[in-house]
Design a protein around this motif. Structure first.
Motif, mmCIF file in Angstrom:
data_model
loop_
_atom_site.group_PDB
_atom_site.id
_atom_site.type_symbol
_atom_site.label_atom_id
_atom_site.label_comp_id
_atom_site.label_asym_id
_atom_site.label_seq_id
_atom_site.Cartn_x
_atom_site.Cartn_y
_atom_site.Cartn_z
ATOM 1 N N VAL A 1 0.849 -1.202 0.000
ATOM 2 C CA VAL A 1 0.000 0.000 0.000
ATOM 3 C C VAL A 1 0.884 1.251 0.000
ATOM 4 N N MET A 2 1.971 1.217 0.772
ATOM 5 C CA MET A 2 2.887 2.360 0.799
ATOM 6 C C MET A 2 3.507 2.567 -0.590
ATOM 7 N N ALA A 3 3.938 1.498 -1.239
ATOM 8 C CA ALA A 3 4.528 1.626 -2.577
ATOM 9 C C ALA A 3 3.503 2.193 -3.567
ATOM 10 N N ALA A 4 2.260 1.755 -3.464
ATOM 11 C CA ALA A 4 1.202 2.286 -4.333
ATOM 12 C C ALA A 4 1.022 3.785 -4.096
ATOM 13 N N LYS B 1 2.303 13.022 3.766
ATOM 14 C CA LYS B 1 1.498 12.929 2.529
ATOM 15 C C LYS B 1 1.334 11.468 2.109
ATOM 16 N N ILE B 2 2.410 10.693 2.222
ATOM 17 C CA ILE B 2 2.359 9.278 1.852
ATOM 18 C C ILE B 2 1.395 8.537 2.772
ATOM 19 N N GLU C 1 -6.157 6.724 2.304
ATOM 20 C CA GLU C 1 -7.160 6.833 1.228
ATOM 21 C C GLU C 1 -7.274 5.504 0.477
ATOM 22 N N LEU C 2 -6.137 4.889 0.175
ATOM 23 C CA LEU C 2 -6.144 3.613 -0.539
ATOM 24 C C LEU C 2 -6.778 2.509 0.314
ATOM 25 N N SER D 1 5.240 -14.688 -9.604
ATOM 26 C CA SER D 1 3.916 -14.279 -9.137
ATOM 27 C C SER D 1 3.887 -12.776 -8.919
ATOM 28 N N ILE D 2 2.726 -12.220 -9.200
ATOM 29 C CA ILE D 2 2.496 -10.790 -8.991
ATOM 30 C C ILE D 2 1.251 -10.644 -8.114
ATOM 31 N N TYR D 3 1.178 -9.523 -7.438
ATOM 32 C CA TYR D 3 -0.021 -9.166 -6.689
ATOM 33 C C TYR D 3 -0.523 -7.834 -7.221
ATOM 34 N N THR D 4 -1.829 -7.769 -7.462
ATOM 35 C CA THR D 4 -2.478 -6.545 -7.900
ATOM 36 C C THR D 4 -3.347 -6.048 -6.757
ATOM 37 N N THR D 5 -3.219 -4.753 -6.465
ATOM 38 C CA THR D 5 -4.021 -4.102 -5.433
ATOM 39 C C THR D 5 -4.504 -2.789 -6.043
ATOM 40 N N GLY D 6 -5.767 -2.750 -6.456
ATOM 41 C CA GLY D 6 -6.251 -1.566 -7.160
ATOM 42 C C GLY D 6 -5.481 -1.431 -8.462
ATOM 43 N N GLU D 7 -4.883 -0.251 -8.672
ATOM 44 C CA GLU D 7 -4.092 0.002 -9.888
ATOM 45 C C GLU D 7 -2.650 -0.494 -9.745
#
Length: 155
Positions: A15-18, A56-57, A63-64, A104-110
């Protein structure tokens, strides 16, 4: 309980990286594991971070999280992964170093990240105000001083 805490911490790193990518779109992603007392993520940022940027992060992370985003795992070929992460040199290096033909990948929102997991099912498992970004430090890519210095954000 500790296994779930680790999953939450690892998920918070994603989430932080996003959040960082949304705020600083030219960021290059390193890695982001759970650690004994929290989590971190290493970034190559387009600018030096300030303490205000941490706030800000953190706000963007909240928000995410409020969007109740799912963590969805998918196995893909390395060839597809290389296209997916074409502008992420550290991810490309990791893909090259991984054994086998798939990753493997993980998708979280965008947000999409190269990751073996595990993660929580969704950000709704993260209670508000249960995390804080604590500090910014330098970290050499892969812990090797011959490599580029990245910015590590701890939470």
């Amino acid at each position: 309980m500790s296994e779930n805490i680790d999953k939450i911490r690892h998920s918070l790193a994603h989430v932080m990286a996003a959040a960082v990518l949304e705020l600083f779109p030219k960021t290059k992603l390193g890695i982001g594991p759970a650690i004994e007392n929290g989590f971190y993520y290493d970034f190559q940022l387009p600018a030096t971070l300030t303490p205000e940027d941490l706030q800000k992060i953190e706000t963007k992370m909240k928000e995410l999280i409020a969007q109740k985003l799912k963590f969805e795992k998918k196995n893909i070929t390395k060839r597809v992964a290389k296209k997916l992460f074409a502008i992420q040199p550290y991810k490309l290096e990791l893909i090259k170093d991984l054994p086998g033909d798939t990753v493997s990948i993980y998708t979280t929102g965008e947000y999409v990240d190269l990751c073996k997991g595990p993660h929580i099912k969704s950000t709704k498992e993260i209670l508000p105000n249960t995390f804080k970004l604590t500090k910014i430090a330098g970290a050499y890519w892969k812990g090797n001083e011959k490599n580029k210095m990245l910015t590590r954000i701890y939470g």
